[in-house]
Scaffold this motif. Sequence first.
Motif, short mmCIF file in Angstrom:
data_model
loop_
_atom_site.label_atom_id
_atom_site.label_comp_id
_atom_site.label_asym_id
_atom_site.label_seq_id
_atom_site.Cartn_x
_atom_site.Cartn_y
_atom_site.Cartn_z
N GLN A 32 -8.40 -2.24 -3.89
CA GLN A 32 -9.15 -3.05 -2.94
C GLN A 32 -9.48 -2.27 -1.68
O GLN A 32 -8.80 -1.29 -1.34
CB GLN A 32 -8.35 -4.30 -2.56
CG GLN A 32 -7.00 -3.96 -1.95
CD GLN A 32 -6.11 -5.17 -1.78
OE1 GLN A 32 -6.42 -6.08 -1.01
NE2 GLN A 32 -5.00 -5.21 -2.52
N THR A 33 -10.51 -2.69 -1.00
CA THR A 33 -10.86 -2.14 0.31
C THR A 33 -10.07 -2.90 1.35
O THR A 33 -10.15 -4.13 1.43
CB THR A 33 -12.36 -2.27 0.58
OG1 THR A 33 -13.09 -1.56 -0.43
CG2 THR A 33 -12.70 -1.70 1.95
N LEU A 34 -9.31 -2.18 2.13
CA LEU A 34 -8.36 -2.82 3.04
C LEU A 34 -8.25 -2.00 4.32
O LEU A 34 -8.00 -0.79 4.27
CB LEU A 34 -6.99 -2.93 2.36
CG LEU A 34 -5.91 -3.77 3.05
CD1 LEU A 34 -6.31 -5.24 3.06
CD2 LEU A 34 -4.57 -3.60 2.31
N LEU A 43 -1.89 -1.88 -3.43
CA LEU A 43 -0.60 -2.29 -2.86
C LEU A 43 0.42 -2.55 -3.95
O LEU A 43 1.58 -2.83 -3.66
CB LEU A 43 -0.78 -3.54 -2.00
CG LEU A 43 -1.69 -3.43 -0.79
CD1 LEU A 43 -1.74 -4.74 -0.03
CD2 LEU A 43 -1.24 -2.30 0.13
N ALA A 44 -0.01 -2.45 -5.20
CA ALA A 44 0.90 -2.71 -6.32
C ALA A 44 1.55 -1.42 -6.83
O ALA A 44 2.69 -1.45 -7.30
CB ALA A 44 0.15 -3.39 -7.47
N PRO A 98 0.52 3.17 0.34
CA PRO A 98 -0.20 2.62 -0.80
C PRO A 98 -0.89 3.70 -1.63
O PRO A 98 -1.22 4.77 -1.13
CB PRO A 98 -1.23 1.69 -0.15
CG PRO A 98 -0.75 1.44 1.23
CD PRO A 98 -0.02 2.65 1.62
N GLY A 99 -1.13 3.39 -2.90
CA GLY A 99 -1.80 4.34 -3.77
C GLY A 99 -3.27 4.47 -3.42
O GLY A 99 -3.94 3.48 -3.11
#
Length: 266
Positions: A32-34, A43-44, A98-99
């Motif tokens: 996702q774009t965050l 984030l997973a 995060p990845g």
Amino acid sequence: QEVLGGPPPAPGAVRLYGPADFDGPEPPPDLQTLAPYARPVSLAVPVVLTAPGVAPAQTAALAGPLASLGRMMGWMAGESSIYRVHVTLEDGIELAYPGMGGYPAGYDPRARGRYRRALASTTPHWGPPYRDHDGRLLLACGVALRAPGGRLLGAATITAEARVVAELLRGEPAGSRGYLVDEEGNVVVSQDGDAGDAPGDAEGNVRLSPLPLPGAHDRIRATPAPVGVSEERGALVGYGRLPSVGWYYAFAVDEQALASSLRGWP
């Protein structure tokens, strides 16, 4: 495996994502774009990075522990003050959360300045700012990781954006200039977030500039008080020491501007 324990997983039971996977046809499902990241993140799952020369079998052998570390890193998903977490092994494998993708070819996490500095730390220690692979200015707190017998395994670091620190220095008190200063008198971050304007070198390190208040650093360094105020060429300089890192923060207020702001007070 040596640190986390437990049996290794069955072949193919754990999916690890390398940087190319984040830009490929089968990226992590939650990509996702965050904000504040410059590219899509997961984030997973973290991203698994390998230095040149690391054989795929080495990474596969660590699939279980790497997956366990990745799940442990998930605690920082809601920590807005933390930008990324890195666990870098001495054999050239790194887990970053995060990845995300976008790493340059030939990337070796052991060559990064944040890793080299962390190896010299027996306790968590903040280091000078550096630029990541996206050119973002960051501060890293790192510590060496060792096996129970003392053998070096690698290092762990957490990073924060320099701009977040800059926001804390801005406008306190009103009309002042705020600085975070290292033990040598160099500005780590100013209220404008302008430390290290030059591009990072091969390790990501940036060139710092001295505190633009001639004489202030020497006087602050010679004063044992944890907080204080001094007068420096028409400016009042307040400071507070940060003993855990050996740095201090300083705020400079022009005396004339301060006097003008006080005119008319009862």
